[in-house]
Write a protein that holds these residues in place. Sequence first.
Motif, PDB file in Angstrom:
ATOM      1  N   ASN A  42       0.937  -1.174  -0.067  1.00 18.32           N
ATOM      2  CA  ASN A  42      -0.040  -0.079  -0.024  1.00 18.32           C
ATOM      3  C   ASN A  42       0.896   1.289   0.037  1.00 18.32           C
ATOM      4  O   ASN A  42       0.327   2.207  -0.410  1.00 18.32           O
ATOM      5  CB  ASN A  42      -0.873   0.008   1.135  1.00 18.32           C
ATOM      6  CG  ASN A  42      -2.018  -1.117   1.073  1.00 18.32           C
ATOM      7  OD1 ASN A  42      -2.310  -1.567   0.117  1.00 18.32           O
ATOM      8  ND2 ASN A  42      -2.339  -1.706   2.405  1.00 18.32           N
ATOM      9  N   ASN A  44       2.952   2.965  -1.554  1.00 18.84           N
ATOM     10  CA  ASN A  44       3.392   3.516  -2.971  1.00 18.84           C
ATOM     11  C   ASN A  44       4.336   2.601  -3.706  1.00 18.84           C
ATOM     12  O   ASN A  44       5.195   3.018  -4.503  1.00 18.84           O
ATOM     13  CB  ASN A  44       3.987   4.938  -2.717  1.00 18.84           C
ATOM     14  CG  ASN A  44       3.336   5.796  -1.895  1.00 18.84           C
ATOM     15  OD1 ASN A  44       2.099   5.944  -2.108  1.00 18.84           O
ATOM     16  ND2 ASN A  44       3.571   6.645  -1.111  1.00 18.84           N
ATOM     17  N   ARG A 153     -13.661  11.061  -9.208  1.00 18.43           N
ATOM     18  CA  ARG A 153     -14.083  10.721  -7.657  1.00 18.43           C
ATOM     19  C   ARG A 153     -14.828   9.693  -7.341  1.00 18.43           C
ATOM     20  O   ARG A 153     -14.777   9.039  -6.264  1.00 18.43           O
ATOM     21  CB  ARG A 153     -14.393  12.302  -6.950  1.00 18.43           C
ATOM     22  CG  ARG A 153     -13.124  13.078  -6.799  1.00 18.43           C
ATOM     23  CD  ARG A 153     -13.566  14.111  -5.739  1.00 18.43           C
ATOM     24  NE  ARG A 153     -14.406  15.056  -6.100  1.00 18.43           N
ATOM     25  CZ  ARG A 153     -14.119  16.340  -6.782  1.00 18.43           C
ATOM     26  NH1 ARG A 153     -13.129  16.473  -7.265  1.00 18.43           N
ATOM     27  NH2 ARG A 153     -15.249  17.011  -7.235  1.00 18.43           N
ATOM     28  N   LYS A 156     -13.385   6.364  -8.186  1.00 18.37           N
ATOM     29  CA  LYS A 156     -12.290   6.282  -7.149  1.00 18.37           C
ATOM     30  C   LYS A 156     -13.000   5.757  -5.698  1.00 18.37           C
ATOM     31  O   LYS A 156     -12.626   4.755  -5.210  1.00 18.37           O
ATOM     32  CB  LYS A 156     -11.496   7.441  -6.884  1.00 18.37           C
ATOM     33  CG  LYS A 156     -10.204   7.293  -5.797  1.00 18.37           C
ATOM     34  CD  LYS A 156      -9.700   8.499  -5.487  1.00 18.37           C
ATOM     35  CE  LYS A 156     -10.301   9.491  -4.817  1.00 18.37           C
ATOM     36  NZ  LYS A 156      -9.790  10.690  -4.472  1.00 18.37           N
ATOM     37  N   ASP A 157     -14.054   6.404  -5.474  1.00 17.29           N
ATOM     38  CA  ASP A 157     -14.852   6.060  -4.117  1.00 17.29           C
ATOM     39  C   ASP A 157     -15.190   4.550  -4.275  1.00 17.29           C
ATOM     40  O   ASP A 157     -15.189   3.849  -3.292  1.00 17.29           O
ATOM     41  CB  ASP A 157     -15.708   7.098  -3.676  1.00 17.29           C
ATOM     42  CG  ASP A 157     -15.183   8.511  -3.314  1.00 17.29           C
ATOM     43  OD1 ASP A 157     -14.028   8.623  -3.206  1.00 17.29           O
ATOM     44  OD2 ASP A 157     -16.076   9.589  -3.390  1.00 17.29           O
ATOM     45  N   ASN A 160     -12.642   1.998  -3.925  1.00 15.94           N
ATOM     46  CA  ASN A 160     -12.101   1.934  -2.809  1.00 15.94           C
ATOM     47  C   ASN A 160     -12.788   1.116  -1.807  1.00 15.94           C
ATOM     48  O   ASN A 160     -12.514   0.391  -1.086  1.00 15.94           O
ATOM     49  CB  ASN A 160     -11.604   3.248  -2.081  1.00 15.94           C
ATOM     50  CG  ASN A 160     -10.542   3.902  -2.645  1.00 15.94           C
ATOM     51  OD1 ASN A 160      -9.600   3.274  -3.255  1.00 15.94           O
ATOM     52  ND2 ASN A 160     -10.497   5.193  -2.683  1.00 15.94           N
ATOM     53  N   SER A 175      -5.979   8.447 -14.657  1.00 13.18           N
ATOM     54  CA  SER A 175      -5.445   9.194 -13.373  1.00 13.18           C
ATOM     55  C   SER A 175      -4.148  10.050 -13.888  1.00 13.18           C
ATOM     56  O   SER A 175      -3.531   9.840 -15.099  1.00 13.18           O
ATOM     57  CB  SER A 175      -4.868   7.910 -12.112  1.00 13.18           C
ATOM     58  OG  SER A 175      -3.890   7.067 -12.984  1.00 13.18           O
ATOM     59  N   PHE A 182      -1.349   3.838  -3.770  1.00 11.99           N
ATOM     60  CA  PHE A 182      -2.491   3.373  -2.862  1.00 11.99           C
ATOM     61  C   PHE A 182      -1.706   3.848  -1.614  1.00 11.99           C
ATOM     62  O   PHE A 182      -0.550   3.959  -1.174  1.00 11.99           O
ATOM     63  CB  PHE A 182      -2.425   1.823  -2.659  1.00 11.99           C
ATOM     64  CG  PHE A 182      -2.894   1.045  -3.795  1.00 11.99           C
ATOM     65  CD1 PHE A 182      -2.247   0.728  -4.831  1.00 11.99           C
ATOM     66  CD2 PHE A 182      -4.390   1.008  -4.095  1.00 11.99           C
ATOM     67  CE1 PHE A 182      -2.545   0.111  -5.785  1.00 11.99           C
ATOM     68  CE2 PHE A 182      -4.901   0.432  -5.192  1.00 11.99           C
ATOM     69  CZ  PHE A 182      -3.945  -0.112  -6.106  1.00 11.99           C
ATOM     70  N   ASN A 183      -2.621   4.384  -0.717  1.00 15.14           N
ATOM     71  CA  ASN A 183      -2.411   4.950   0.625  1.00 15.14           C
ATOM     72  C   ASN A 183      -2.302   3.672   1.696  1.00 15.14           C
ATOM     73  O   ASN A 183      -2.433   2.533   1.298  1.00 15.14           O
ATOM     74  CB  ASN A 183      -3.340   5.992   1.144  1.00 15.14           C
ATOM     75  CG  ASN A 183      -4.736   5.470   1.425  1.00 15.14           C
ATOM     76  OD1 ASN A 183      -4.992   4.263   1.486  1.00 15.14           O
ATOM     77  ND2 ASN A 183      -5.600   6.336   1.277  1.00 15.14           N
ATOM     78  N   GLU A 187      -6.114   2.472   0.023  1.00 18.23           N
ATOM     79  CA  GLU A 187      -7.212   2.979  -0.981  1.00 18.23           C
ATOM     80  C   GLU A 187      -6.337   3.779  -2.217  1.00 18.23           C
ATOM     81  O   GLU A 187      -5.124   4.242  -2.145  1.00 18.23           O
ATOM     82  CB  GLU A 187      -8.031   4.175  -0.262  1.00 18.23           C
ATOM     83  CG  GLU A 187      -8.616   3.491   0.942  1.00 18.23           C
ATOM     84  CD  GLU A 187      -9.198   4.416   2.007  1.00 18.23           C
ATOM     85  OE1 GLU A 187     -10.439   4.264   2.452  1.00 18.23           O
ATOM     86  OE2 GLU A 187      -8.956   5.561   2.014  1.00 18.23           O
ATOM     87  N   TRP A 188      -7.161   4.067  -3.303  1.00 16.67           N
ATOM     88  CA  TRP A 188      -6.413   4.531  -4.442  1.00 16.67           C
ATOM     89  C   TRP A 188      -6.381   6.058  -4.016  1.00 16.67           C
ATOM     90  O   TRP A 188      -7.302   6.546  -3.774  1.00 16.67           O
ATOM     91  CB  TRP A 188      -7.447   4.193  -5.623  1.00 16.67           C
ATOM     92  CG  TRP A 188      -6.730   4.798  -6.897  1.00 16.67           C
ATOM     93  CD1 TRP A 188      -6.838   6.131  -7.404  1.00 16.67           C
ATOM     94  CD2 TRP A 188      -6.110   4.316  -7.821  1.00 16.67           C
ATOM     95  NE1 TRP A 188      -6.352   6.268  -8.580  1.00 16.67           N
ATOM     96  CE2 TRP A 188      -5.680   5.134  -9.013  1.00 16.67           C
ATOM     97  CE3 TRP A 188      -5.665   2.811  -8.049  1.00 16.67           C
ATOM     98  CZ2 TRP A 188      -5.016   4.863 -10.182  1.00 16.67           C
ATOM     99  CZ3 TRP A 188      -4.829   2.651  -9.016  1.00 16.67           C
ATOM    100  CH2 TRP A 188      -4.471   3.623 -10.130  1.00 16.67           C
ATOM    101  N   ASN A 189      -5.259   6.661  -4.321  1.00 15.02           N
ATOM    102  CA  ASN A 189      -5.474   8.101  -3.999  1.00 15.02           C
ATOM    103  C   ASN A 189      -4.503   9.049  -4.912  1.00 15.02           C
ATOM    104  O   ASN A 189      -3.718   9.871  -4.561  1.00 15.02           O
ATOM    105  CB  ASN A 189      -4.567   8.201  -2.434  1.00 15.02           C
ATOM    106  CG  ASN A 189      -3.180   7.906  -2.438  1.00 15.02           C
ATOM    107  OD1 ASN A 189      -2.382   7.431  -3.294  1.00 15.02           O
ATOM    108  ND2 ASN A 189      -2.282   8.463  -1.389  1.00 15.02           N
TER     109      ASN A 189
END
Length: 334
Positions: A42, A44, A153, A156-157, A160, A175, A182-183, A187-189
Amino acid sequence: MHNKIYNKTAENFRKAAFNSTTNRFIEPKNKSAPKNNNENYNNNYNNKNYNGYNNFEDKLNTYQNLSKLKEWSVKNFNEYNIWIEPFLGSGIVALNVPSQFKHIICADINPYIISFYRGIQNGYITSEKVREFLKYHQEMFAKSEEGGYAHYRCVKDEFNKTKDIYLFLLLTRTSFNGIMRFNKKGEWNVPYCKVQNRLTDKLIDEICNNIDEIYNVIISRDYTFVNVPYELIIKQWKRRRAVIYADPPYLGLNVNYFDSWDLEREEKLYELLKDNNFILSTWLNNGEKGNDVVKKFGENFNIKEIPHKYFVAAKTDGRKNIVEGLIYNKNAQV
């Protein structure tokens, strides 16, 4: 409000594109995406450009070096027919290995990459389904507020929450710079690309053609995709008659790698590889400094230089000319 918009439109597409019993764009339960076996992915870890290139020059350089790698590996490892990749990433090397390799084992700690390729392999992901899916979202991006960002968004939501593999594909192509990140919560960020009309007909055609090409390659030989950390796959094949090709994150060249790929992991990789027939892609010099790890371990292995413009910045003029290298040990006892 954007959640409401997405939920309504997503429901419409699902009804149109899939059997009513399939309520999410994920593989069926008996072919589910593998669980993540290493929580550090997660942080990076997989921030490499996923399935795209920022410009023709990047793509050309990649294929030129791939051609060199293929020619060189055939010449130096022609007695082997098993190819192993502990860091699959985009899969561009694994999908283009020389024909002498009949068994290709692809590993990655990112479960979505592995699930994506498994989905193509087992027929869950097809160019026809992808085209219908992307055309639908093309329309939604065009109608969306903020130049498409509002819909991004929503996507992405939803991803996630559902870990939907079709949404994963969509995110990687819309993107910023094609980055996959990912954080710590998994989650995709990554922000939106913000390019006008990003999801064009031409891009959709390209993606669908790529999926057909990938499928044809995968069924032509014995491909295996596994979601395991690099340590496990290398240990499993220790001292066996196979070639291990390792392409880890480039230590010291991109700040986004630092959280999960550090000096300790880099040195551990060298230690794991030394008893095998391996090829390791890394950087040797960036014009400002040399690679200290290569200096430390390089004298024990063979090194082949490959000049290449590797991008580590968002803007073209910020990209550095570095010297990449292939480090290998052909004389391992197997």
